[in-house]
Design a protein around this motif. Structure first.
Motif, mmCIF file in Angstrom:
data_model
loop_
_atom_site.group_PDB
_atom_site.id
_atom_site.type_symbol
_atom_site.label_atom_id
_atom_site.label_comp_id
_atom_site.label_asym_id
_atom_site.label_seq_id
_atom_site.Cartn_x
_atom_site.Cartn_y
_atom_site.Cartn_z
ATOM 1 N N UNK A 126 -7.437 -7.441 5.937
ATOM 2 C CA UNK A 126 -7.564 -6.075 6.440
ATOM 3 C C UNK A 126 -8.841 -5.442 5.892
ATOM 4 N N UNK A 127 -9.344 -4.480 6.631
ATOM 5 C CA UNK A 127 -10.478 -3.678 6.170
ATOM 6 C C UNK A 127 -9.982 -2.247 5.985
ATOM 7 N N UNK A 128 -9.835 -1.844 4.703
ATOM 8 C CA UNK A 128 -9.287 -0.533 4.380
ATOM 9 C C UNK A 128 -10.407 0.436 4.037
ATOM 10 N N UNK A 129 -10.306 1.619 4.605
ATOM 11 C CA UNK A 129 -11.377 2.609 4.442
ATOM 12 C C UNK A 129 -11.219 3.424 3.164
ATOM 13 N N UNK A 130 -12.311 3.551 2.447
ATOM 14 C CA UNK A 130 -12.457 4.572 1.405
ATOM 15 C C UNK A 130 -13.406 5.628 1.968
ATOM 16 N N UNK A 131 -12.950 6.866 1.979
ATOM 17 C CA UNK A 131 -13.746 7.966 2.517
ATOM 18 C C UNK A 131 -14.493 8.653 1.384
ATOM 19 N N UNK A 188 -12.689 -6.996 14.341
ATOM 20 C CA UNK A 188 -11.399 -7.037 13.642
ATOM 21 C C UNK A 188 -10.628 -5.739 13.816
ATOM 22 N N UNK A 189 -10.770 -5.125 14.980
ATOM 23 C CA UNK A 189 -10.248 -3.774 15.196
ATOM 24 C C UNK A 189 -8.769 -3.629 14.848
ATOM 25 N N UNK A 190 -7.953 -4.635 15.173
ATOM 26 C CA UNK A 190 -6.517 -4.530 14.936
ATOM 27 C C UNK A 190 -6.165 -4.552 13.448
ATOM 28 N N UNK A 191 -7.082 -5.023 12.612
ATOM 29 C CA UNK A 191 -6.825 -5.110 11.175
ATOM 30 C C UNK A 191 -7.636 -4.087 10.370
ATOM 31 N N UNK A 192 -8.137 -3.063 11.045
ATOM 32 C CA UNK A 192 -8.913 -2.014 10.373
ATOM 33 C C UNK A 192 -8.008 -0.815 10.091
ATOM 34 N N UNK A 193 -7.989 -0.391 8.840
ATOM 35 C CA UNK A 193 -7.191 0.769 8.448
ATOM 36 C C UNK A 193 -8.122 1.961 8.252
ATOM 37 N N UNK A 205 -12.640 -5.203 2.174
ATOM 38 C CA UNK A 205 -11.840 -6.323 2.695
ATOM 39 C C UNK A 205 -10.701 -6.664 1.737
ATOM 40 N N UNK A 206 -9.477 -6.524 2.234
ATOM 41 C CA UNK A 206 -8.270 -6.748 1.429
ATOM 42 C C UNK A 206 -7.433 -7.852 2.081
ATOM 43 N N UNK A 207 -7.158 -8.905 1.334
ATOM 44 C CA UNK A 207 -6.203 -9.919 1.802
ATOM 45 C C UNK A 207 -4.794 -9.436 1.449
ATOM 46 N N UNK A 208 -3.920 -9.455 2.450
ATOM 47 C CA UNK A 208 -2.546 -9.020 2.228
ATOM 48 C C UNK A 208 -1.584 -10.134 2.619
ATOM 49 N N UNK A 237 -1.406 -7.953 -2.526
ATOM 50 C CA UNK A 237 -2.681 -7.496 -1.967
ATOM 51 C C UNK A 237 -3.807 -7.893 -2.913
ATOM 52 N N UNK A 238 -4.862 -8.457 -2.335
ATOM 53 C CA UNK A 238 -5.988 -8.935 -3.140
ATOM 54 C C UNK A 238 -7.276 -8.254 -2.682
ATOM 55 N N UNK A 239 -7.901 -7.563 -3.589
ATOM 56 C CA UNK A 239 -9.238 -7.004 -3.354
ATOM 57 C C UNK A 239 -10.218 -8.173 -3.371
ATOM 58 N N UNK A 240 -10.736 -8.517 -2.202
ATOM 59 C CA UNK A 240 -11.590 -9.709 -2.105
ATOM 60 C C UNK A 240 -13.018 -9.450 -2.572
ATOM 61 N N UNK A 241 -13.355 -8.194 -2.890
ATOM 62 C CA UNK A 241 -14.673 -7.888 -3.452
ATOM 63 C C UNK A 241 -14.654 -8.156 -4.952
ATOM 64 N N UNK A 242 -13.627 -7.665 -5.626
ATOM 65 C CA UNK A 242 -13.538 -7.813 -7.071
ATOM 66 C C UNK A 242 -12.652 -8.995 -7.488
#
Length: 235
Positions: free
Chosen positions: A54-59, A161-166, A209-212, A226-231
């Protein structure tokens, strides 16, 4: 959710692990969501039902607040003990009356005080930024943003990846209002001729990018990792 029209910067951070690496982490930690104080299931009793990216938004919002106003103030000066009043402009200012305790401490030779009631012209300038997770909760931003950490074509990647964008659940207006409140510190009660201005510097949607992983454990209980794939970090 209706958003107001703003020029929004879109950023997608790059993954530092791929799906197979994420699956290895999940397999290693898959019993964690089902453990209790007294027990933990065996690995073979927990099944990985799915693993999705998933791609989760930080605003992130940043801005500047400036203001100027007049406030009531009292400034005091010391004068010699034989001065009874001071003439300033068209005003005549008497010395402050001394209490009996003050007289006892300083005696007749102690300095006299004169109070001037004035209007102060005050200038305020504040800059800051706030970040919110995709649920709208305040967070500290833990990532670095530079040419090495971001995707080159963020919008195309999100569209793919529109369906997996939060997307953010908080509106831009709500985020900006919180920033304004943060920047605009509480003022004195006796304020007049207030001039204030807020300038929005930037709004950014930063996608992480978050693996869930969805897990099925004993008695068909469901768990999530849930895994933060950046860190490379389990959240």
């Amino acid at each position: 959710m209706v958003q107001s029209s703003y020029d929004v910067k879109t950023i997608v951070l790059r993954k530092n692990i791929n799906e197979s690496e994420a699956m290895r982490i999940v397999e290693e930690k898959k019993t964690s969501p089902f453990k209790s104080l007294l027990s933990r299931p065996k690995k073979e009793d927990v099944h990985v039902h799915s693993l999705k990216l998933y791609y989760e938004c930080i605003l992130m919002v940043s801005g500047k607040y400036v203001a100027d106003y007049f406030r009531k103030a009292t400034h005091s000066i010391s004068v010699d003990s034989n001065v009874s009043e001071v003439l300033l402009g068209d005003g005549l200012f008497p010395v402050r009356s001394k209490s009996s305790i003050t007289k006892a401490f300083v005696g007749k030779r102690g300095k006299n005080k004169i109070d001037f009631k004035l209007d102060e012209h005050v200038f305020v300038e504040e800059e800051d930024e706030l970040t919110f997770d995709h649920h709208g909760r305040d967070i500290k931003f833990p990532f670095k943003i530079n040419s090495k950490t971001v995707e080159n074509y963020p919008k195309q990647l999100l569209d793919k990846n529109e369906s997996n964008v939060k997307k953010p659940e908080m509106t831009y207006d709500a985020a900006i209002d919180k920033l304004k409140t943060q920047l605009k510190k509480p003022m004195e009660t006796d304020v007049k001729n207030l001039n204030e201005e807020f300038t929005l510097r930037e709004i950014s949607e930063i996608y992480i990018p978050i693996f869930e992983a969805r897990l099925i454990g004993p008695k068909k209980k469901v768990g999530i990792i849930r895994i933060d794939s950046v860190r490379k970090k389990i959240l």
